[in-house]
Design an enzyme around this catalytic site. Structure first.
Site, PDB file in Angstrom:
ATOM      1  N   VAL A 558      41.431  50.274  34.795  1.00 49.45           N
ATOM      2  CA  VAL A 558      42.600  49.625  34.197  1.00 49.45           C
ATOM      3  C   VAL A 558      42.785  48.218  34.782  1.00 49.45           C
ATOM      4  CG1 VAL A 558      45.063  49.957  33.652  1.00 49.45           C
ATOM      5  CG2 VAL A 558      43.604  51.921  33.968  1.00 49.45           C
ATOM      6  N   PRO A 560      42.805  44.321  35.323  1.00 52.30           N
ATOM      7  CA  PRO A 560      43.629  43.952  36.480  1.00 52.30           C
ATOM      8  C   PRO A 560      45.117  44.292  36.327  1.00 52.30           C
ATOM      9  CG  PRO A 560      43.412  42.053  35.063  1.00 52.30           C
ATOM     10  CD  PRO A 560      42.668  43.180  34.377  1.00 52.30           C
ATOM     11  N   ASP A 561      45.462  45.222  35.427  1.00 54.87           N
ATOM     12  CA  ASP A 561      46.872  45.446  35.091  1.00 54.87           C
ATOM     13  C   ASP A 561      47.737  45.772  36.309  1.00 54.87           C
ATOM     14  OD1 ASP A 561      45.117  45.991  32.771  1.00 54.87           O
ATOM     15  OD2 ASP A 561      47.018  46.267  31.727  1.00 54.87           O
ATOM     16  N   HIS A 562      47.312  46.767  37.114  1.00 58.06           N
ATOM     17  CA  HIS A 562      48.142  47.161  38.254  1.00 58.06           C
ATOM     18  C   HIS A 562      48.320  46.018  39.237  1.00 58.06           C
ATOM     19  CE1 HIS A 562      46.791  51.192  36.857  1.00 58.06           C
ATOM     20  NE2 HIS A 562      47.998  51.544  37.231  1.00 58.06           N
TER      21      HIS A 562
END
Length: 808
Positions: A558, A560-562
């Site tokens: 996921v 670089p969302d976090h």
């Protein structure tokens, strides 16, 4: 430009791990003094080197001042104590116990200055059975559970490119340091903070037990032993001049793709409106898309996708990223001096504040360059900050109100940072346009990602497409501190909620907007998802077995969302610090692409200085040997090992029973071991093949050689180090069949309490409560607004039932 942390004094005793934390704080305006030993930090020689300059050192130490102190000398230790007595924050990443043995550990310095925030960063934390273990980025990734999800089925698991994992540790360190400092401004007391890079990767980089992306709807919910077949999550297709990636997630996107394909009869069934059905039919669907795309150029496909509303992104190599017009126009890159006489094209910084980039201003210091300047100055008294007083041990954001318009993974991660630490976070929702996380594949059941990502919030259902809904939102803004949004650039302004409008209502408001590629540049209106960001920024091209491999192995992550959410949270927190001094808010912008590019900065800068030098390395560290992912005894069992230097090689030879190889001229230096990589790897591979990953890891670590078994997600819950440090707890929700494993904490604070675990709200669940409590609306007024469709309480509300019956 007045940066938000102007006047904050930081001492930086990091070496490699954690260095980028000080750089981030310096970007935000802090006066960061880098303290090195007389011979200089080991990171000054960290590869890759260009023109004798360590690229990672240069990037991670820009904007700092540098001094030399000998901590093995009484005078040096006394100088450190004196500096600490006037500092706000200290960050160190020396071996656990190193400073304490010399009487200048974190706790010692907090006694010298009770207002000091002392942050210790290490591979595994300050306690636990792995405390003394050696770590590298690759070893930590194997242990974090990420490696078990990376790579193609039937092949060795694949390591990601270097940079993002280490840089993510820096972001979490900067956030944690600033959070404790913000707490100090309200309590008058500093504290110690213990950060384990291992736990950052487990919980904050790409968590297996955390918020998942939209493609999770097509994944199996069990934990298969082999790599997931992630190629179809966000498939990559060859085109006339390269590769593109497509992200068909929403129904409308699929319908547009179906039309472009000529509406093939075999995919006309409405079941293909769902992600799982398309995944299941990918063996028939993907060849049709590939045939269509084969005659288009990459740029034409991207443009046609944008015209049709289909998210398509080109897959760029690192050399192409450096020359991309959008990144030049947006200010993502700058051409600047990074060391005396050495200039390169490098990422500027993570964020824009009040319209200006908070990025690189000065090159990394030479060894001891500012020693006389820093030690000869008489420290001025810090300017007093008028902050509401809190009791020690309370949550630092108590009393703050956040209007959270964020969606999907980034939005969930950003808002959660403030909700977990005490802010009243109100999630603004519209039933006609639900957050992607709420679109569960299990019908009416709650998605696990909602439970993880929306905990500790309240939910207000309101139609912001109605003028009355806008008026309600504006009334909330008048009573709020922060507005968070991650829509396409211009969306808030098109709704009449531009920053100028919001700050006219409330001059103290801090507005944070984020998007895939930012508001400036030719890509500012592109549909953005994490997979397309990775493809555009060079991450995907580096995350494959070789430059010629068609398979891109980043489909299950996921990123670089976090971490982009964590970046934005840190910048917002810096703005909160500044607001305590000035009384006014500001406007913040974070592009997810900028997060990925900053974190891939070492690779990009090295390529800019020596074009053509950077290639997808697969599992081989181009700067060390032996290194990589090695097969162990058993079915699909693997261990990551990194021999960092000659001392590691000598220790390894003793462990594997080949001490004579330590004197073999073929392996005498790192350069020679790289030249004879196949032979060096075989020395290790033969030994590992006879042992389980855990046995091999423990044996090598006992000798000081960095090693990490490939851990599968369920095994994280029983990992000895994570258990000893209380890394997991359980999160319950009345709409979930069972409790979910969830992070208990990431950083360990000496005075801040653990996160609460209030269950995530249903959409609109607190609509009445919020309107009565904050806006002072009566029940009759709320009922009327519900009947008009302006307010949207949770299902079962009497006014909703009344409105429904009146339409029958």
């Amino acid at each position: 430009m007045a940066l938000p942390l102007h006047g904050v004094r930081v001492l930086d005793l990091t070496d490699g791990l954690g260095e980028s934390a000080g750089r981030f704080l310096a970007d935000l305006g802090a006066d960061v003094v880098r303290i090195e030993c007389p011979g200089g930090s080991a990171s000054r020689t960290a590869p890759p080197l260009r023109n004798g300059v360590s690229i990672p050192f240069a990037l991670r130490n820009a904007n700092k001042r540098g001094i030399v102190l000998d901590l093995d000398d009484d005078a040096g230790r006394d100088r450190l104590r004196d500096l600490a007595s006037h500092a706000d924050i200290l960050v160190e990443s020396l071996a656990p116990g190193y400073l304490a043995e010399r009487g200048v550990g974190a706790a010692d310095l907090c006694r010298v200055n009770p207002e000091l925030v002392a942050v210790s960063v290490s591979g595994f934390g300050q306690d636990g059975p792995y405390r003394e273990w050696a770590s590298t980025e690759q070893v930590l990734y194997a242990l974090s559970g990420g490696l078990s999800r990376s790579g193609e089925p039937g092949m060795a698991p694949l390591l990601p490119p270097t940079g993002p994992a280490d840089e993510s540790v820096g972001v979490h360190t900067a956030w944690s340091a600033l959070l404790a400092y913000y707490d100090r401004l309200h309590t008058g007391r500093g504290q110690t903070v213990d950060i384990s890079a291992f736990e950052v990767l487990v919980h904050g980089f790409d968590p297996g037990f955390g918020v998942q992306g939209s493609a999770a709807a097509g994944r199996s919910e069990d934990f298969p032993r082999g790599r997931p077949d992630a190629a179809n999550f966000y498939p990559v297709f060859r085109c006339a001049d390269g590769q593109v990636r497509i992200a068909l997630l929403a129904k409308r996107q699929w319908r547009a793709m179906f039309e472009w394909l000529g509406e093939p009869a075999e995919f006309a069934d409405s079941k293909f409106d769902t992600i799982p059905a398309r995944f299941a039919a990918s063996d028939r669907l993907n060849p049709l898309i590939e045939e269509l795309f084969s005659t288009y150029t990459r740029d034409r496909l991207v443009a046609e996708g944008a015209r049709r509303g289909i998210p398509i992104g080109g897959v760029s190599t690192v050399s192409e990223v450096l020359e991309t017009e959008h990144f030049a126009v947006s200010g993502t890159f700058v051409d600047t001096e990074i060391a005396p006489g050495v200039s390169a094209r490098v990422p500027s910084g993570y964020a824009t504040i009040a319209g200006a980039r908070a990025g690189i201003r000065t090159r990394a210091p030479g060894l001891g360059e500012h020693t006389d300047e820093v030690l000869g100055a008489v420290p001025a008294d810090a300017a007093p900050v008028a902050a509401p007083r809190h009791e020690v041990g309370t949550r630092p954001f108590e009393g703050l109100r956040v209007l959270d318009m964020g969606v999907v993974v980034f939005g969930a991660e950003l808002g959660r940072q403030f909700a977990d630490y005490g802010a009243d976070v109100i999630k603004i929702e519209n039933a006609a346009f639900p957050d992607g996380l709420r679109q569960s594949k299990r019908g009416s059941a709650l998605a696990a990602s909602v439970a993880w990502g929306h905990r500790n919030r309240r939910s207000l259902g309101v139609n912001l497409r109605d003028p009355e809904g806008i008026r309600i939102f504006e009334k909330l803004v008048a009573e709020a501190d922060i507005v968070l949004a991650n829509f396409k650039p211009g969306t808030l302004a098109s709704m009449g909620l531009s920053y100028d409008r919001l700050t006219a209502i409330n001059p103290r408001i801090i507005v944070s907007e984020s998007s895939a590629f930012g508001s400036v540049g030719p890509w500012n209106t592109r549909l953005g998802y994490g997979p397309l960001v990775r493809a555009a920024c060079g991450v995907s091209a580096m995350w494959r077995y070789s430059d010629t491999s068609d398979g891109l192995c980043d489909g299950s992550t996921v990123y670089p969302d976090h971490i982009a959410g964590q970046v934005a949270a840190t910048v917002v927190l810096a703005a909160l610090v500044e607001r305590l001094r000035t009384g006014t808010g500001t406007e913040i912008e974070v592009a997810q692409a900028d997060t990925a590019i900053v974190q891939l900065g070492t690779i990009l800068a090295a390529e800019s200085l020596e074009p053509g030098s950077i290639h997808a390395p697969g599992n081989s560290d181009p700067y060390r040997a032996p290194s990589g992912v090695f097969a162990c005894a058993g079915d699909d069992e693997w261990c990551v090992v990194t021999v960092r230097d000659d001392a590691d090689w000598t220790r390894l030879c003793a462990v594997v029973g080949r001490p004579e190889l330590a004197d073999d001229p073929r392996f005498a230096t790192t350069e020679l071991r790289i030249r004879h990589r196949a032979e060096a790897d075989e020395v290790l591979a033969g030994w590992l093949a006879l042992r389980s990953p855990t046995e091999a890891m423990e044996t090598l670590q006992a000798s000081g050689v960095p090693a990490g078994a490939m851990v599968r997600l369920p095994e994280l819950l029983t990992d000895p180090q994570l258990v000893a440090r209380g890394a997991y707890t359980e999160l319950e929700h009345e709409m979930l069949p069972a409790a979910l494993p969830t992070a208990k904490q990431v950083a360990h604070f000496s005075t801040l309490p653990d996160w609460p675990l209030r269950q995530a709200p249903l959409s609109g669940q607190q609509t009445r409560e919020i309107c009565e409590e904050i806006l002072g609306l009566s029940s009759a007024e709320i009922d009327s607004l519900v009947r008009e469709g302006v307010l949207q309480p949770a299902a079962g509300d009497p006014a909703l039932e009344e409105a429904a019956s009146s339409t029958v």
